[in-house]
Design a protein around this motif. Structure first.
Motif, PDB file in Angstrom:
ATOM      1  N   ARG A 254     -26.865   2.126  24.837  1.00  0.00           N
ATOM      2  CA  ARG A 254     -27.093   0.928  25.764  1.00  0.00           C
ATOM      3  C   ARG A 254     -26.004   0.914  26.793  1.00  0.00           C
ATOM      4  O   ARG A 254     -25.775  -0.311  27.443  1.00  0.00           O
ATOM      5  CB  ARG A 254     -27.317  -0.283  25.148  1.00  0.00           C
ATOM      6  CG  ARG A 254     -28.540  -0.444  24.084  1.00  0.00           C
ATOM      7  CD  ARG A 254     -29.641  -0.358  24.861  1.00  0.00           C
ATOM      8  NE  ARG A 254     -30.971  -0.251  23.844  1.00  0.00           N
ATOM      9  CZ  ARG A 254     -32.180  -0.251  24.070  1.00  0.00           C
ATOM     10  NH1 ARG A 254     -32.466  -0.065  25.542  1.00  0.00           N
ATOM     11  NH2 ARG A 254     -33.225  -0.235  23.375  1.00  0.00           N
ATOM     12  N   LYS A 546     -24.425  -5.363  21.506  1.00  0.00           N
ATOM     13  CA  LYS A 546     -25.642  -4.812  21.873  1.00  0.00           C
ATOM     14  C   LYS A 546     -26.902  -5.286  20.919  1.00  0.00           C
ATOM     15  O   LYS A 546     -27.914  -4.804  20.934  1.00  0.00           O
ATOM     16  CB  LYS A 546     -25.702  -3.303  21.759  1.00  0.00           C
ATOM     17  CG  LYS A 546     -24.668  -2.683  22.820  1.00  0.00           C
ATOM     18  CD  LYS A 546     -24.968  -2.907  24.263  1.00  0.00           C
ATOM     19  CE  LYS A 546     -24.122  -2.100  25.375  1.00  0.00           C
ATOM     20  NZ  LYS A 546     -22.742  -2.500  25.101  1.00  0.00           N
ATOM     21  N   SER A 548     -29.716  -6.981  20.130  1.00  0.00           N
ATOM     22  CA  SER A 548     -30.654  -7.997  21.123  1.00  0.00           C
ATOM     23  C   SER A 548     -31.141  -9.052  20.356  1.00  0.00           C
ATOM     24  O   SER A 548     -31.519  -9.912  21.016  1.00  0.00           O
ATOM     25  CB  SER A 548     -31.513  -7.037  21.679  1.00  0.00           C
ATOM     26  OG  SER A 548     -32.193  -6.252  20.649  1.00  0.00           O
ATOM     27  N   ASN A 552     -31.018 -12.873  21.387  1.00  0.00           N
ATOM     28  CA  ASN A 552     -32.527 -13.538  21.537  1.00  0.00           C
ATOM     29  C   ASN A 552     -32.270 -15.023  20.749  1.00  0.00           C
ATOM     30  O   ASN A 552     -32.668 -15.944  21.352  1.00  0.00           O
ATOM     31  CB  ASN A 552     -33.747 -12.771  21.062  1.00  0.00           C
ATOM     32  CG  ASN A 552     -34.997 -13.379  21.173  1.00  0.00           C
ATOM     33  OD1 ASN A 552     -35.680 -13.617  22.392  1.00  0.00           O
ATOM     34  ND2 ASN A 552     -35.453 -13.675  20.116  1.00  0.00           N
ATOM     35  N   LYS A 578     -30.055 -10.736  28.970  1.00  0.00           N
ATOM     36  CA  LYS A 578     -29.533  -9.643  28.575  1.00  0.00           C
ATOM     37  C   LYS A 578     -30.509  -8.852  27.408  1.00  0.00           C
ATOM     38  O   LYS A 578     -30.352  -7.829  27.299  1.00  0.00           O
ATOM     39  CB  LYS A 578     -28.199 -10.119  27.963  1.00  0.00           C
ATOM     40  CG  LYS A 578     -27.242  -8.680  27.308  1.00  0.00           C
ATOM     41  CD  LYS A 578     -26.850  -7.944  28.248  1.00  0.00           C
ATOM     42  CE  LYS A 578     -25.948  -6.908  27.796  1.00  0.00           C
ATOM     43  NZ  LYS A 578     -25.622  -5.653  28.828  1.00  0.00           N
ATOM     44  N   ALA A 579     -30.830  -9.870  26.508  1.00  0.00           N
ATOM     45  CA  ALA A 579     -31.618  -9.129  25.511  1.00  0.00           C
ATOM     46  C   ALA A 579     -32.900  -8.600  25.836  1.00  0.00           C
ATOM     47  O   ALA A 579     -33.241  -7.775  25.448  1.00  0.00           O
ATOM     48  CB  ALA A 579     -32.078 -10.307  24.305  1.00  0.00           C
ATOM     49  N   LEU A 582     -31.653  -5.364  27.513  1.00  0.00           N
ATOM     50  CA  LEU A 582     -31.449  -4.289  26.084  1.00  0.00           C
ATOM     51  C   LEU A 582     -32.894  -3.741  25.537  1.00  0.00           C
ATOM     52  O   LEU A 582     -32.764  -2.828  24.966  1.00  0.00           O
ATOM     53  CB  LEU A 582     -30.513  -5.119  25.237  1.00  0.00           C
ATOM     54  CG  LEU A 582     -29.127  -4.857  25.566  1.00  0.00           C
ATOM     55  CD1 LEU A 582     -28.523  -6.137  24.508  1.00  0.00           C
ATOM     56  CD2 LEU A 582     -28.601  -3.912  25.554  1.00  0.00           C
ATOM     57  N   THR A 583     -33.803  -4.349  25.725  1.00  0.00           N
ATOM     58  CA  THR A 583     -35.169  -3.985  25.240  1.00  0.00           C
ATOM     59  C   THR A 583     -36.166  -3.857  26.301  1.00  0.00           C
ATOM     60  O   THR A 583     -37.380  -3.814  26.007  1.00  0.00           O
ATOM     61  CB  THR A 583     -35.795  -5.130  24.229  1.00  0.00           C
ATOM     62  OG1 THR A 583     -35.793  -6.373  24.975  1.00  0.00           O
ATOM     63  CG2 THR A 583     -35.002  -5.299  22.866  1.00  0.00           C
TER      64      THR A 583
END
Length: 655
Positions: A254, A546, A548, A552, A578-579, A582-583
């Motif tokens: 990531r 990282k 997520s 979250n 950000k979460a 990352l997904t």
């Protein structure tokens, strides 16, 4: 004529000792003995026979004869240089025989039969005796380690041998790389693993540098990892394959900004083919960043410029699959198959696309074709089982698993799959009978206890499941794996207080264990211990930026907590964004949090937009059990209804 050696038969010893030699002798036995003095030293005649036998040796049995002659010569009487020469000759011969034995064991260690273990012991005995006399043999130390890493081996001996292999292999790069990689892989503590690799990177070996960079990324030491990768790229400036590997590695970690910098740099280098490959990597990066339209446009450009390159169509198919554009993914893989018909990897890619698109009837013929191409029939059969269960055709899945159990009774995968398919049919009694049979056969195998608990859980027999686990833990209170299963079972039972109590002693022993901390945070959320959950989640995110899911969960608390003093609209939105990044903006439960964060910030139009997207993505999530899927959809609809009233959502804990 060279023969094939079969260790795993009734004639194991005869097969081994008559096999031809294929390992090179690496030990030195010095100059041959002088004939002078034979009368005064009766061992000399035997030693001369041993020397001649070694020169003529062509099978393992011949080597064994040399060793016997050396042993008899020493017993008959040798001294001085002759004794030293005999010891060297015996050691070098044992080294050669030990390498032959170990090669055969490592090539085919069949866990279902015990004969290979006796051959391993012979190999270890030879190699141990050899290195006691000839110590500078890195290949021997490597083999000692590898043999001890097989089932029932001595891992401590393996580590010691690998350390010696690294030290002895200063001029043998291949052995050194193998030894360092194995030694690092045995170290579960990332910090200790990094130290092992850091000690060897000074030699500048590209493989060790890459492994060191991977470990630094795992430790979240991104700057140091990038510095190491830069050194590697300078050293291997013309290695296009390495460049692609590094970019892929950074995306997996990531580290999108670093990956994008390198992609832009590499796109200007190399041949047209290499530039196209980098553009596909950039499309992949864009898909990770949620920039699907840009990714699709770039892929279309690459395809237009490369109408006849198989690897381009295969690569684009991968990215389209990630983008969930199944029609384009299928078109690309079909075109690749036109250019290279019946290529197994492309057939496998086509199968993946068809399954993702839920075109199961089209996937079945692909599996049958794959089976005809592969020497490993099991691989194709496993894919067939996968399709049958995806179709919820559990009757056919059960029959397939039973057939494979009859064919390969020792392969427990098929028993596990048989049990899973029976559970899919809701035939829990039959499934449990198979589990109990296996538990009787393997009373110490924890996996069957865990399977039994899972089956009880599927039937919501929580008390029975808890009792099974507690019974085991009375006799084995420190069994961490079973303690974790018990905590998970109590969580599913919604007995959060009991789960929390079970977790406390584990956390006391390992207060920095991220898996335990994540459990702790989930239990704190479930019990509405908001302040405690915030603290634990903050610590987790610091340790793993990282993560997520933890990000979250913290964003959800900041956005929806009913306690005014806990909520933090600004941090909720930062963490939710950000979460989501990352997904790839594709996880329903994370997009739900993003909607809640926008609502808490008063942006109800954005809240409605992302709430709608969360519902759309949830409809595509087929892997959840039916009940869990319904609960998710109900919750998302409830949130959507709140945002329609231009109100922020509040999580009211269950009573």
């Amino acid at each position: 004529m060279k023969q094939t050696i079969l260790f795993f038969s009734a004639a194991v010893c005869a097969a081994v000792f008559s096999c031809p030699l294929f390992a090179q002798e690496t030990g030195q036995s010095g100059d041959p003995p002088s004939a002078a003095g034979t009368k005064d030293n009766p061992g000399m005649g035997l030693l001369e026979q041993a020397t001649e036998a070694k020169v003529q040796a062509s099978t393992v049995m011949d080597l064994s004869q040399v060793i016997v002659l050396c042993q008899r010569a020493k017993k008959a009487g040798l001294d001085g240089e002759n004794l030293k020469y005999c010891q060297q000759l015996q050691a070098s011969t044992q080294l050669q025989r030990g390498l032959v034995f170990s090669q055969q064991v490592l090539t085919n260690p069949n866990p279902r039969t015990g004969e290979w273990k006796s051959i391993r012991e012979k190999a270890l005995a030879d190699l141990d005796e050899a290195v006691a006399v000839i110590s500078d043999q890195p290949a021997a130390y490597l083999r000692i380690a590898q043999l001890n890493l097989l089932p029932d081996g001595d891992k401590k001996r393996a580590k010691d041998a690998l350390g010696k292999a690294v030290q002895a292999a200063k001029n043998d790069t291949d052995v050194q790389i193998q030894a360092v990689r194995l030694l690092a892989s045995l170290e579960t503590d990332l910090e200790e693993r990094e130290k092992i690799l850091a000690a060897e990177v000074k030699n500048g070996n590209p493989q060790i540098l890459l492994l060191h960079a991977v470990t630094l990324l795992e430790l979240k030491r991104t700057d140091a990892a990038l510095e190491t990768l830069q050194k590697l790229l300078e050293k291997e400036s013309d290695n296009a394959e390495l460049r692609e590997r590094i970019v892929s590695m950074l995306m997996e970690a990531r580290e999108f900004k670093a990956a994008e910098t390198l992609i832009n740099q590499f796109t200007e280098k190399g041949t047209d083919e290499q530039k196209s490959s980098m553009r596909i990597q950039k499309a992949l990066l864009l898909s990770h960043l949620g920039k699907e339209e840009e990714a699709g446009k770039l892929l279309a450009e690459v395809l237009e410029k490369n109408p006849d390159r198989v690897e381009v169509f295969a690569g684009c198919s991968d990215v389209y699959l990630l983008l969930e554009n199944y029609d384009q993914a299928l078109q690309c893989v079909n075109r690749a198959l036109e250019l290279r018909p019946a290529f197994p990897l492309l057939m496998l890619q086509k199968f993946k696309v068809l399954v993702a698109a839920e075109k199961y009837s089209e996937a079945i013929p692909v599996i049958k074709e794959l089976k005809t191409m592969s020497a490993d029939e099991n691989a194709g059969t496993l894919l067939e089982y996968q399709v049958l269960t995806a179709m919820k055709n559990y009757d056919a899945a059960v029959e397939l698993a039973k057939k494979m159990r009859e064919k390969e009774p020792e392969d427990q995968r098929w028993l596990s799959l048989h049990i899973a398919a029976l559970a899919g049919q809701k035939k829990f009694t039959q499934a449990m009978e198979l589990v109990e049979e296996q538990r009787k056969a393997e009373p110490n195998a924890l996996n069957w206890l865990i399977v039994k608990v899972q089956l009880l859980g599927e039937q919501k027999k929580w008390d029975d499941a808890v009792q099974e686990l507690e019974t085991y833990l009375k006799a084995n209170p420190d069994a961490k794996e079973i303690n974790l299963v018990l905590i998970g079972t109590l969580f599913d039972k919604k007995d959060y207080a009991a789960a929390k109590e079970r977790l406390k002693p584990l956390l006391a022993k390992e207060p920095k264990d991220l898996a335990l901390l994540r459990l702790d945070s989930q239990l704190s959320i479930a019990t509405a211990s908001h302040a405690e959950a915030v603290k634990v989640l903050t610590d987790i995110i610091k340790a793993d930026p990282k993560d997520s899911t933890s990000m979250n969960n913290l964003a959800w608390i900041y956005a929806t907590c009913p306690v005014d003093s806990v909520r933090n609209a600004k941090l909720a939105l930062e963490l939710a964004l950000k979460a989501s990044e990352l997904t790839r903006y594709r996880k329903a439960f994370i997009l739900s949090t993003l909607a809640a964060a926008y609502a808490e910030n008063g942006d109800f139009e954005k809240a409605k937009e992302w709430s709608k997207k969360s519902i759309d993505f949830a409809k595509k999530e087929k892997e959840k059990p039916e009940e869990a899927q319904k609960e998710l959809m109900d919750n998302l609809q409830k949130e959507w209804n709140v945002y329609q009233q231009n109100k922020p959502y509040r999580e009211i804990p269950e009573k």
